[in-house]
Design a protein around this motif. Structure first.
Motif, short mmCIF file in Angstrom:
data_model
loop_
_atom_site.label_atom_id
_atom_site.label_comp_id
_atom_site.label_asym_id
_atom_site.label_seq_id
_atom_site.Cartn_x
_atom_site.Cartn_y
_atom_site.Cartn_z
N SER A 234 0.69 -1.44 -0.03
CA SER A 234 0.20 0.18 0.15
C SER A 234 1.00 1.00 -0.06
O SER A 234 1.94 1.12 0.54
CB SER A 234 -0.65 -0.56 0.95
N SER A 235 0.33 2.14 -0.82
CA SER A 235 1.36 3.61 -1.21
C SER A 235 1.39 4.38 0.10
O SER A 235 0.39 4.63 0.48
CB SER A 235 1.11 3.96 -2.52
N PRO A 236 1.93 5.60 0.52
CA PRO A 236 1.80 5.88 1.63
C PRO A 236 1.64 7.62 0.96
O PRO A 236 0.79 8.63 1.22
CB PRO A 236 3.05 6.42 2.03
N PHE A 237 1.36 7.94 -0.26
CA PHE A 237 0.69 8.28 -1.05
C PHE A 237 -0.47 8.21 -1.55
O PHE A 237 -1.21 9.28 -1.82
CB PHE A 237 1.23 8.77 -2.37
N ALA A 238 -1.38 7.31 -1.34
CA ALA A 238 -2.69 6.47 -1.57
C ALA A 238 -4.14 7.44 -0.85
O ALA A 238 -4.48 8.08 -2.14
CB ALA A 238 -3.16 5.61 -1.28
N LEU A 239 -3.99 8.37 0.15
CA LEU A 239 -4.66 8.77 0.22
C LEU A 239 -4.90 10.26 -0.51
O LEU A 239 -6.21 10.67 -1.48
CB LEU A 239 -4.68 8.61 1.75
N VAL A 240 -4.18 10.73 -0.41
CA VAL A 240 -4.13 12.28 -1.13
C VAL A 240 -4.00 12.05 -2.73
O VAL A 240 -5.24 12.92 -3.30
CB VAL A 240 -2.42 12.77 -1.04
N GLU A 241 -3.78 11.37 -3.20
CA GLU A 241 -3.88 10.90 -4.50
C GLU A 241 -5.22 10.89 -4.57
O GLU A 241 -5.34 11.50 -6.06
CB GLU A 241 -2.60 9.46 -4.70
N SER A 242 -5.55 10.01 -3.61
CA SER A 242 -7.17 9.40 -4.71
C SER A 242 -7.85 10.88 -4.49
O SER A 242 -8.32 11.20 -5.69
CB SER A 242 -7.58 8.55 -3.69
N TRP A 243 -7.90 11.78 -3.42
CA TRP A 243 -8.37 13.14 -3.51
C TRP A 243 -8.36 14.38 -4.17
O TRP A 243 -9.29 14.27 -5.13
CB TRP A 243 -7.96 13.63 -1.96
N VAL A 244 -6.30 14.41 -5.33
CA VAL A 244 -6.21 14.91 -6.08
C VAL A 244 -6.50 14.13 -7.12
O VAL A 244 -7.27 15.41 -7.94
CB VAL A 244 -4.74 15.17 -5.90
N CYS A 245 -7.08 13.29 -7.48
CA CYS A 245 -7.43 12.33 -8.37
C CYS A 245 -8.65 12.94 -8.68
O CYS A 245 -9.53 12.83 -9.38
CB CYS A 245 -7.13 11.37 -8.80
N HIS A 246 -9.42 12.59 -7.30
CA HIS A 246 -11.14 12.92 -7.83
C HIS A 246 -10.80 14.14 -8.41
O HIS A 246 -11.99 14.19 -9.20
CB HIS A 246 -11.44 12.67 -6.18
N VAL A 247 -10.49 15.04 -7.55
CA VAL A 247 -10.40 16.55 -7.39
C VAL A 247 -10.67 17.15 -9.07
O VAL A 247 -11.34 17.83 -9.86
CB VAL A 247 -10.09 17.38 -6.76
N LEU A 248 -9.06 16.75 -9.22
CA LEU A 248 -8.70 17.17 -10.82
C LEU A 248 -9.13 16.24 -12.02
O LEU A 248 -9.29 16.86 -13.28
CB LEU A 248 -6.97 17.26 -11.29
N PHE A 249 -9.08 14.85 -11.91
CA PHE A 249 -9.51 14.54 -13.15
C PHE A 249 -10.88 13.30 -12.70
O PHE A 249 -11.09 12.27 -13.90
CB PHE A 249 -8.03 13.10 -13.21
N GLY A 250 -11.42 12.83 -12.03
CA GLY A 250 -12.97 12.93 -11.65
C GLY A 250 -12.77 11.38 -11.85
O GLY A 250 -13.51 10.76 -12.08
N SER A 251 -11.51 11.13 -11.23
CA SER A 251 -12.01 10.07 -11.01
C SER A 251 -12.01 9.25 -9.82
O SER A 251 -12.70 9.69 -8.59
CB SER A 251 -10.14 9.41 -10.48
N ALA A 252 -12.65 8.47 -9.67
CA ALA A 252 -13.36 7.55 -8.11
C ALA A 252 -12.71 7.27 -7.67
O ALA A 252 -11.88 7.15 -7.00
CB ALA A 252 -14.60 6.14 -9.06
N LEU A 253 -13.16 7.51 -6.11
CA LEU A 253 -12.72 7.71 -4.76
C LEU A 253 -11.72 6.63 -4.26
O LEU A 253 -13.23 5.65 -4.18
CB LEU A 253 -13.36 8.15 -3.73
N ALA A 254 -10.73 5.72 -4.23
CA ALA A 254 -10.56 4.48 -3.29
C ALA A 254 -11.31 4.18 -2.44
O ALA A 254 -11.08 4.99 -1.10
CB ALA A 254 -9.34 4.42 -3.42
N SER A 255 -12.41 3.67 -2.28
CA SER A 255 -13.00 3.20 -0.97
C SER A 255 -11.95 2.24 0.45
O SER A 255 -11.12 2.18 -0.56
CB SER A 255 -13.86 1.97 -1.37
N GLU A 256 -12.16 2.64 0.88
CA GLU A 256 -11.13 2.24 1.97
C GLU A 256 -10.70 0.27 1.89
O GLU A 256 -9.29 0.24 2.11
CB GLU A 256 -11.45 2.45 3.48
N ASP A 257 -12.21 -0.06 1.61
CA ASP A 257 -11.33 -1.90 2.11
C ASP A 257 -10.47 -2.23 0.77
O ASP A 257 -10.15 -3.22 0.69
CB ASP A 257 -13.04 -1.76 2.09
N SER A 258 -10.28 -1.38 0.30
CA SER A 258 -9.99 -1.52 -1.79
C SER A 258 -8.47 -2.08 -0.99
O SER A 258 -7.62 -1.21 -0.40
CB SER A 258 -10.05 -0.73 -2.64
#
Lengths: 295, 295, 295
Positions: A234-258
């Motif tokens: 698991s990447s230490p960037f996952a949480l930040v990336e997930s949010w940034v990608c969601h805002v910038l690129f419309g990616s789906a938010l990673a669910s916690e259990d993923s």
């Protein structure tokens, strides 16, 4: 932090960033890289069937970053191979890892405490390579920010970026995945590192290069050693990336259990789950078992 | 051997190693190379459907060694294409082999006695290319032994080393095999030749270059002509290799009845049997039959 | 045509061939190129999953011709990336096409009248690139006719020639077809254009360069706009090509009702019908529907 502390930190960083990598750290780099090659399914059979192919793969694992960076900057891809001592050292490591009687060498370096030290040392070399790559590109293209980032990225990621072609050399072809589509932690960290070093080189980041090398090395060593020790990917960037990608690129938010934290974790990934676990990230336990079975 | 004999031999070797390759030997090289292209399954259809793709493949067969060596040394891959006369000659040969009315040209050059002469001449050119490649790399990297060997190897093997990508151009994709994984005789001989010429160039082999060229040419011509005449693809290195690989790399010993003598012949080869028979080694008879059917 | 008319035409051509392409025409080029990327099946998912892979593909679509030409001439493949403004502009276009809220930007530029203007402007840039490529190669190799043609061809065709590897980056692998085996209209026209510009550069074609640029642009714009407007992918060269290929290469004559006019249309094409419809030639309607569905 008082002035003295800062001075000391600066000096330590200065000393650390000037420390020679050859031969101790480089050997650690070669050992860990070729260890990962041995973990690859089928690589032991290839080493029996065609030592030449196995040797070329080992060289790509050890020097892929130099080869790729030279290609990117239009220089001789074989340029690094004039360092005969480096090549001979890597060849010796390759021979010991693959052909040592009783598999002794492999057993020693794959022993977790030893491996953790080696993995840490590899990250020291990686950070240096990123910094050197950015500096090299800056020398050639003074205002080529993109070229600096790309060169640093390539120097940090090395063989991972050409894994498709490295696998092809061993007769394996997995077109459905590649390191850019599913970035592993080291590749991602190399990208961010290359960005930071480029900002530093172009004076946007008000920090000395030696200090940046020191801090980034610290981050990389800590992360990678922890991940290796915990058999985690698991990447230490996952949480930040997930949010940034969601805002910038419309990616789906990673669910916690993923379980698979891709760059911008997919909601409905087209690729099957297995290739998502890339080279450096594969659960170490599984890999070792596979490698042992292959012996 | 008396002094006079040695002197004469030296003079002959000197003369032989200075002999111009263009145009006679080069034409022989082009003819045999494009003949092998025509033997490839599907290449005749490609020549009908897309002459441009067929022409590019033919150029890769004729000049692949120059292209690859230029890539390896970071030079312009198209560099050799400024020799307009060479390209025009190869284009003429390509046209005659693929589109000559009644397939006359093909029938002439594929006639065994003619072909044996041409095959022999091709090997003369190959040896020269290896020597030139090593010399070129030595000029650029005075102590780059690995670079010399690799450049010589690449100059000798030519298109074989990029066969996967050459096939891709014709819409064929066979990732499970490649020339490094399953070396054919000419590729293997090129590797050993490159090693010898590198030793000579770095003065480890106490022999004049012209004499080495002469002897290696003799060996290559004899081996390749014999193999072509006997429709055989067994390598003269098989026995020695088998033992060396067994001792050094723990490969299984090749059993005497084994038919496919790979580099370090496999005991339990993962790849299926058919792709093991590579380009230059394919039974000539089968290929001719296939090519005829494709007409 | 009287003298005055010729003079005027010469002046107009002179003015036209000196006109700056940056930023207006270049932006049109980027928009149309990235639009075609969005039409590619799966590219929208990739843009959600891995923005880095999507960005790299977009850069290949916009700057593939520069990258390929630099590789062909042995220069730094990243060289063009030191034009930060061009890269930033292309990045902005990529962002707007893929991530604009409500898909507004995409809807605007994919609106047929707007698109026809943009497609026309793209062809203006393409012609300039071919001329520049031939000129560049002529500068490096004064008598390298083949190098001139190849460089011009590569500059005009751009990403199409490396579509297999661009697709691989997105996890797609279609080895059975490629742009050289099944040339689309722009690729074919680039080849003929490169031939014409080479003849002009070597003074075999008694016509000024500016006039040739003007005329070839006119031809390209007319053809491409008509083809885009009519959702057609029949090549204006089909009839002539069919005869020439029949006479020179013995290809079967294309029957009138045949729908896929390849370079030398196949009688019994080995490849299945679908991959024959390449990138630029795909029925626009179908692609739009696919892209919409993917949203």
């Amino acid at each position: 932090m008082d002035v003295l502390g800062v001075l000391n930190l600066g000096e330590i960083a200065q000393y650390f960033s000037k420390m020679a990598m050859f031969p101790v750290f480089d050997v650690a780099y070669y050992i860990v890289s070729i260890l990962y090659l041995k973990y690859e399914p089928g690589s032991v059979e290839v080493s029996r069937r065609s030592p030449v192919a196995s040797w070329i793969c080992a060289m790509l694992y050890c020097f892929g970053s130099y080869i790729l960076a030279d290609i990117m900057l239009g220089e001789c891809p074989l340029d690094y191979f004039h360092n005969n001592s480096h090549i001979l050292l890597a060849t010796a490591v390759w021979y010991l890892v693959f052909y040592c009687p009783l598999n002794l060498f492999y057993k020693c370096v794959a022993f977790l405490p030893v491996k953790l030290v080696l993995v840490g040392m590899k990250e020291v070399v990686r950070t240096r390579k990123i910094a050197a790559g950015v500096h090299h590109a800056h020398h050639a293209y003074h205002h080529g920010w993109f070229i600096m980032v790309i060169t640093g990225y390539v120097k940090g990621s090395g063989v991972a970026l050409m894994s498709n072609f490295e696998q092809l050399l061993r007769g394996v072809w997995r077109p459905e995945s590649n390191e850019i589509l599913n970035m592993s932690f080291p590749t991602k960290a190399s990208l961010y590192g290359a960005l930071l070093f480029t900002l530093q080189e172009t004076h946007w980041l008000p920090i000395s290069k030696s200090l940046l090398i020191c801090l980034f090395t610290l981050f990389m060593v800590t992360s990678k050693v922890t991940m290796t020790a915990r058999h985690s990917h698991s990447s230490p960037f996952a949480l930040v990336e997930s949010w940034v990608c969601h805002v910038l690129f419309g990616s789906a938010l990673a669910s916690e259990d993923s379980h698979d934290h891709h760059h911008c974790a997919p909601a409905a990934s087209a690729a099957p789950a297995s290739p998502a676990k890339t080279r450096d990230e594969l659960n170490e336990g599984t890999r070792k078992r596979k490698a042992k079975k292959a012996e």
